[in-house]
Scaffold this motif. Structure first.
Motif, PDB file in Angstrom:
ATOM      1  N   LYS A  67      55.993  40.312 -24.487  1.00 26.50           N
ATOM      2  CA  LYS A  67      56.985  39.730 -23.656  1.00 26.50           C
ATOM      3  C   LYS A  67      55.387  39.545 -22.738  1.00 26.50           C
ATOM      4  CE  LYS A  67      59.895  38.204 -21.386  1.00 26.50           C
ATOM      5  NZ  LYS A  67      61.947  38.519 -20.504  1.00 26.50           N
ATOM      6  N   THR A 106      59.751  43.744 -24.772  1.00 29.97           N
ATOM      7  CA  THR A 106      60.018  42.931 -23.828  1.00 29.97           C
ATOM      8  C   THR A 106      60.611  44.420 -22.097  1.00 29.97           C
ATOM      9  OG1 THR A 106      62.581  43.960 -23.531  1.00 29.97           O
ATOM     10  CG2 THR A 106      61.521  41.592 -24.692  1.00 29.97           C
ATOM     11  N   THR A 154      59.506  41.560 -30.009  1.00 29.83           N
ATOM     12  CA  THR A 154      58.373  41.412 -28.906  1.00 29.83           C
ATOM     13  C   THR A 154      59.279  42.793 -27.958  1.00 29.83           C
ATOM     14  OG1 THR A 154      58.815  38.817 -29.097  1.00 29.83           O
ATOM     15  CG2 THR A 154      58.294  39.808 -27.250  1.00 29.83           C
ATOM     16  N   PHE A 181      53.990  44.920 -32.866  1.00 27.59           N
ATOM     17  CA  PHE A 181      54.744  44.055 -31.610  1.00 27.59           C
ATOM     18  C   PHE A 181      54.683  43.323 -31.097  1.00 27.59           C
ATOM     19  CE2 PHE A 181      57.561  47.783 -32.386  1.00 27.59           C
ATOM     20  CZ  PHE A 181      58.589  47.607 -32.635  1.00 27.59           C
ATOM     21  N   LYS A 182      55.169  41.678 -30.697  1.00 26.77           N
ATOM     22  CA  LYS A 182      54.748  40.952 -29.460  1.00 26.77           C
ATOM     23  C   LYS A 182      54.794  41.456 -27.973  1.00 26.77           C
ATOM     24  CE  LYS A 182      54.352  36.075 -31.718  1.00 26.77           C
ATOM     25  NZ  LYS A 182      54.116  34.664 -31.779  1.00 26.77           N
ATOM     26  N   LYS A 198      49.974  41.774 -29.125  1.00 26.30           N
ATOM     27  CA  LYS A 198      50.113  42.511 -30.050  1.00 26.30           C
ATOM     28  C   LYS A 198      49.707  44.233 -30.093  1.00 26.30           C
ATOM     29  CE  LYS A 198      51.220  39.040 -33.908  1.00 26.30           C
ATOM     30  NZ  LYS A 198      51.471  38.726 -34.919  1.00 26.30           N
TER      31      LYS A 198
END
Length: 116
Positions: A83, A111, A109, A80-81, A60
């Protein structure tokens, strides 16, 4: 004289209809500059931010960001995660970034990620 005039009119009608048909066939064609335009559009779709925390163990990033137009969010600081786990190693705290965040499986996420 009437035959000459009729021939001219028919010729003009055919020429106009042929050019209209050709223009219609080419209306959907991209006549150049597509790579530059796509790069500009991709950059325009990205949000700007600053890395505040990198949590490699959980994959993260905490990002202080401007508005996320594609998600309808105002500027704030969020977690945020990522991707792709390789994104974690690309940044460190304090880095200025451009990124795209999307909702993936119910989680916000990152990306796409690009350092400035």
């Amino acid at each position: 004289m009437t035959n000459v005039f009729a021939s001219i009119v028919v010729g003009c009608v055919l020429a106009i209809s042929a050019s209209t048909y050709a223009a219609g066939e080419m209306g959907n064609m991209d006549m150049g500059g597509s790579d530059a335009r796509q790069a500009g559009e991709a950059k325009a779709g990205m949000s700007h931010g600053e890395i505040k925390k990198v949590d490699a163990a959980s994959g993260k990033l905490t990002i202080k960001h401007g508005p996320l137009e594609n998600l309808g969010m105002d500027a704030m600081t969020m977690v945020f995660k990522v991707k792709n786990p390789a994104m974690i190693s690309q940044v460190k705290v304090g880095d200025k970034i451009d990124f795209v965040a999307e909702e993936v499986d119910g989680a916000l996420t990152v990306t796409k990620l690009q350092k400035n």
